[in-house]
Design a protein around this motif. Structure first.
Motif, mmCIF file in Angstrom:
data_model
loop_
_atom_site.group_PDB
_atom_site.id
_atom_site.type_symbol
_atom_site.label_atom_id
_atom_site.label_comp_id
_atom_site.label_asym_id
_atom_site.label_seq_id
_atom_site.Cartn_x
_atom_site.Cartn_y
_atom_site.Cartn_z
ATOM 1 N N LEU A 119 0.882 -1.194 0.062
ATOM 2 C CA LEU A 119 0.036 -0.080 0.115
ATOM 3 C C LEU A 119 0.864 1.340 0.195
ATOM 4 O O LEU A 119 0.576 2.339 -0.614
ATOM 5 N N ALA A 120 1.821 1.235 0.857
ATOM 6 C CA ALA A 120 2.742 2.386 0.859
ATOM 7 C C ALA A 120 3.276 2.593 -0.437
ATOM 8 O O ALA A 120 3.521 3.750 -0.862
ATOM 9 N N SER A 121 3.830 1.609 -1.209
ATOM 10 C CA SER A 121 4.555 1.849 -2.527
ATOM 11 C C SER A 121 3.431 2.174 -3.457
ATOM 12 O O SER A 121 3.697 3.333 -4.247
ATOM 13 N N ALA A 122 2.181 1.717 -3.495
ATOM 14 C CA ALA A 122 1.502 2.045 -4.364
ATOM 15 C C ALA A 122 1.025 3.490 -4.185
ATOM 16 O O ALA A 122 0.811 4.130 -5.438
ATOM 17 N N ARG A 123 0.833 3.996 -2.999
ATOM 18 C CA ARG A 123 0.207 5.290 -2.845
ATOM 19 C C ARG A 123 1.377 6.433 -2.465
ATOM 20 O O ARG A 123 1.169 7.277 -2.113
ATOM 21 N N ARG A 124 2.561 5.958 -2.776
ATOM 22 C CA ARG A 124 3.566 6.498 -2.587
ATOM 23 C C ARG A 124 3.665 7.459 -1.292
ATOM 24 O O ARG A 124 3.909 8.664 -1.127
ATOM 25 N N LEU A 125 3.409 6.362 -0.221
ATOM 26 C CA LEU A 125 3.158 7.164 1.158
ATOM 27 C C LEU A 125 4.548 7.754 1.629
ATOM 28 O O LEU A 125 4.293 8.750 2.507
ATOM 29 N N VAL A 126 5.701 7.296 1.558
ATOM 30 C CA VAL A 126 6.809 7.849 2.147
ATOM 31 C C VAL A 126 6.996 9.276 1.552
ATOM 32 O O VAL A 126 7.515 10.136 2.239
ATOM 33 N N GLU A 127 7.006 9.270 0.148
ATOM 34 C CA GLU A 127 7.194 10.602 -0.624
ATOM 35 C C GLU A 127 6.200 11.664 -0.176
ATOM 36 O O GLU A 127 6.411 12.800 0.155
ATOM 37 N N GLY A 128 4.834 11.112 0.056
ATOM 38 C CA GLY A 128 3.717 12.013 0.631
ATOM 39 C C GLY A 128 4.105 12.545 1.912
ATOM 40 O O GLY A 128 4.002 13.606 2.195
ATOM 41 N N CYS A 129 4.473 11.730 2.778
ATOM 42 C CA CYS A 129 5.079 12.278 4.169
ATOM 43 C C CYS A 129 6.195 13.068 3.997
ATOM 44 O O CYS A 129 6.079 14.227 4.955
ATOM 45 N N GLN A 130 6.947 12.744 3.116
ATOM 46 C CA GLN A 130 8.034 13.965 2.920
ATOM 47 C C GLN A 130 7.638 15.497 2.832
ATOM 48 O O GLN A 130 7.999 16.247 3.356
ATOM 49 N N ILE A 131 6.594 15.421 1.762
ATOM 50 C CA ILE A 131 6.154 16.707 1.261
ATOM 51 C C ILE A 131 5.340 17.158 2.513
ATOM 52 O O ILE A 131 5.578 18.491 2.909
ATOM 53 N N ALA A 132 4.626 16.429 3.349
ATOM 54 C CA ALA A 132 3.838 16.808 4.445
ATOM 55 C C ALA A 132 4.564 17.570 5.470
ATOM 56 O O ALA A 132 4.312 18.629 6.249
ATOM 57 N N VAL A 133 5.871 16.904 5.669
ATOM 58 C CA VAL A 133 6.612 17.479 6.820
ATOM 59 C C VAL A 133 7.683 18.414 6.536
ATOM 60 O O VAL A 133 8.448 18.920 7.144
ATOM 61 N N SER A 134 7.915 18.568 5.087
ATOM 62 C CA SER A 134 9.242 19.275 4.651
ATOM 63 C C SER A 134 9.050 20.623 4.874
ATOM 64 O O SER A 134 8.076 21.480 4.837
ATOM 65 N N PRO A 135 10.083 21.574 5.618
ATOM 66 C CA PRO A 135 10.025 23.092 5.691
ATOM 67 C C PRO A 135 9.809 23.563 4.424
ATOM 68 O O PRO A 135 9.305 24.778 4.281
ATOM 69 N N GLN A 136 10.332 22.980 3.288
ATOM 70 C CA GLN A 136 10.078 23.860 2.109
ATOM 71 C C GLN A 136 8.583 23.672 1.461
ATOM 72 O O GLN A 136 8.224 24.630 0.566
ATOM 73 N N THR A 137 7.782 23.022 2.149
ATOM 74 C CA THR A 137 6.281 22.843 1.639
ATOM 75 C C THR A 137 5.730 23.874 1.766
ATOM 76 O O THR A 137 5.231 24.453 3.149
ATOM 77 N N GLU A 138 4.848 24.758 0.900
ATOM 78 C CA GLU A 138 4.008 25.822 1.099
ATOM 79 C C GLU A 138 2.443 25.376 0.851
ATOM 80 O O GLU A 138 1.658 25.897 1.482
ATOM 81 N N HIS A 139 2.179 24.484 -0.022
ATOM 82 C CA HIS A 139 0.996 23.853 -0.227
ATOM 83 C C HIS A 139 0.897 22.381 -0.661
ATOM 84 O O HIS A 139 1.943 21.946 -0.930
ATOM 85 N N PHE A 140 -0.104 21.819 -0.033
ATOM 86 C CA PHE A 140 0.031 20.257 -0.074
ATOM 87 C C PHE A 140 -0.596 19.723 -1.503
ATOM 88 O O PHE A 140 -1.536 19.668 -1.837
ATOM 89 N N ALA A 141 0.545 19.814 -2.553
ATOM 90 C CA ALA A 141 0.256 19.225 -3.702
ATOM 91 C C ALA A 141 1.366 18.412 -4.277
ATOM 92 O O ALA A 141 2.307 18.899 -4.452
ATOM 93 N N ALA A 142 0.884 17.273 -4.771
ATOM 94 C CA ALA A 142 1.834 16.381 -4.984
ATOM 95 C C ALA A 142 1.813 16.321 -6.649
ATOM 96 O O ALA A 142 0.718 16.325 -7.189
ATOM 97 N N ASP A 143 3.074 16.308 -7.191
ATOM 98 C CA ASP A 143 2.815 16.327 -8.726
ATOM 99 C C ASP A 143 3.001 15.011 -9.340
ATOM 100 O O ASP A 143 3.541 14.773 -10.323
ATOM 101 N N TRP A 144 2.375 13.977 -8.607
ATOM 102 C CA TRP A 144 2.264 12.576 -9.190
ATOM 103 C C TRP A 144 0.894 12.091 -8.610
ATOM 104 O O TRP A 144 0.463 12.700 -7.659
ATOM 105 N N LEU A 145 0.582 10.894 -9.140
ATOM 106 C CA LEU A 145 -0.486 10.355 -8.666
ATOM 107 C C LEU A 145 -0.236 8.629 -8.330
ATOM 108 O O LEU A 145 0.736 8.285 -9.066
ATOM 109 N N GLY A 146 -0.848 8.044 -7.309
ATOM 110 C CA GLY A 146 -0.370 6.927 -7.081
ATOM 111 C C GLY A 146 -1.492 5.775 -7.718
ATOM 112 O O GLY A 146 -2.221 6.132 -8.577
ATOM 113 N N ASP A 147 -0.952 4.420 -7.243
ATOM 114 C CA ASP A 147 -2.110 3.552 -7.846
ATOM 115 C C ASP A 147 -2.852 2.933 -6.907
ATOM 116 O O ASP A 147 -2.443 2.765 -5.526
ATOM 117 N N GLU A 148 -4.068 2.237 -7.208
ATOM 118 C CA GLU A 148 -4.914 1.688 -6.413
ATOM 119 C C GLU A 148 -4.411 0.201 -6.212
ATOM 120 O O GLU A 148 -4.274 -0.586 -7.666
#
Ligand SMILES: O=C(O)[C@H](O)CO
Length: 328
Positions: A119-148
């Motif tokens: 599930l983590a790999s399909a939904r790119r959870l680790v990358e998502g988490c990095q975006i959510a916690v990164s000091p550089q993040t200004e808005h929550f938008a990932a430029d990728w989509l995961g798979d179901e």
């Protein structure tokens, strides 16, 4: 009447990364007189006659000829965990010593880790988490989509007790399930989860969106997945390994992940563990690696100790052994 002496149980140590969990010491002490390796080595002459069993916690390679020679009354080596690739089964058996493991205790927690990695790999959870916690993040938008995973095809290589638990979970996620077993078709399990047997592993590799490895490490499964097998997989597929690192050829995996031969990998096991810090697998974006935590739960570790105790007692009392490992 004189109090009967508890049988001596040799363990590596208590606590730390190599030892029996501190919380399990009381449980073990109810049945055995515990002797740590350090104590044993200090008082070998006096203790060697007393020891009838050894408890190996997780996969620590401590059993060699010298140790076996120094334990004349040893009856059983109880492995806490299912994989016994760290033990020389033929050598141990030549001393008339039995080996046991704990397949029941580990199956749920290890199957959970397999699902978590998928599930983590399909939904790119680790990358998502990095975006959510990164000091550089200004808005929550990932430029990728995961798979179901719903509706996707899962190929299980190794339908033993863990493989079957993975299949049951995958059924609940409405996945199509394929499986391959080297020796034995499992018709009952097949029917229970609606799985389809692939006699040839190649067929499973070609058809699966996720391939999960749940085999024991043996000379036959060493580098079971190499360049050829990875090239048979879909370029959109993910490889998940919850068995042993050496089942996968790491050089071939690096190449496959770098060149888009497969989409991603998720590994709870590597060879060696941990990987050297400059290993190319650690530099890739399309991989998730966890530190061999398949059985690292409160519940599984407790059950592993209980299952090991039951195995030891059965051997010492000449009763049917719940989980004996027979050398092939
Ligand atoms: O073999 C097992 O049960 C786990 O990998 C823990 O070592």
């Amino acid at each position: 009447m004189a109090k009967q002496e508890q049988p001596g149980l040799l363990i590596v140590e208590i606590g730390g990364v190599r030892g029996v969990l501190e919380g399990h010491v009381e449980l073990l002490k109810k049945h055995f007189h515990l002797i740590t390796m350090k104590e044993f080595l200090k008082k070998k002459e006096r203790l060697s006659e007393k020891i009838k069993s050894v408890l190996i916690y997780e996969c620590r390679p401590v059993i060699d000829r010298e140790l076996l020679q120094s334990l004349p009354h040893l009856k059983v080596i109880a492995n806490s965990g299912v994989g016994v690739d760290h033990l020389d089964l033929k050598l141990i058996s030549s001393f008339g010593v039995k080996v046991t493991n704990t397949p029941h205790a580990v199956s749920d927690s290890t199957a959970d880790i397999g699902m978590a990695l998928m599930l983590a790999s399909a939904r790119r959870l680790v990358e998502g988490c990095q975006i959510a916690v990164s000091p550089q993040t200004e808005h929550f938008a990932a430029d990728w989509l995961g798979d179901e995973v719903t509706g996707a095809t899962l190929g299980i290589i190794g339908m033993g007790s863990i493989g079957y638990k993975v299949a049951k979970r995958a059924k609940a996620f409405e996945m199509k399930i394929l499986y391959h077993n080297r020796n034995q078709r499992k018709e009952e399990e097949e029917q229970a989860v609606g799985a389809r047997y692939c006699e040839k592993m190649e067929d499973l590799l070609q058809q699966s969106d996720f391939v999960i490895l749940v085999v024991n490490l043996t000379p036959q499964t060493h580098k079971l997945i190499g360049k050829r097998e990875l090239e048979l997989m879909k370029p959109t597929a993910t490889l998940i390994n919850i068995s042993r690192g050496a089942v996968v050829d790491h050089d071939a995996l690096v190449e496959a992940l770098q060149n888009g031969i497969i989409k991603a990998a998720a590994l709870d096991v590597t060879n060696p563990e941990p990987l050297p810090r400059d290993h190319p697998l650690l530099k890739l974006k399309n991989i998730i690696i966890t530190p061999h935590i398949g059985t690292a739960t409160v519940q599984a570790t407790r059950m592993m100790t209980e299952e090991a105790v039951a195995n030891i007692q059965a051997v010492l009392n000449g009763l049917p052994i719940p989980s004996e490992v027979i050398p092939q």
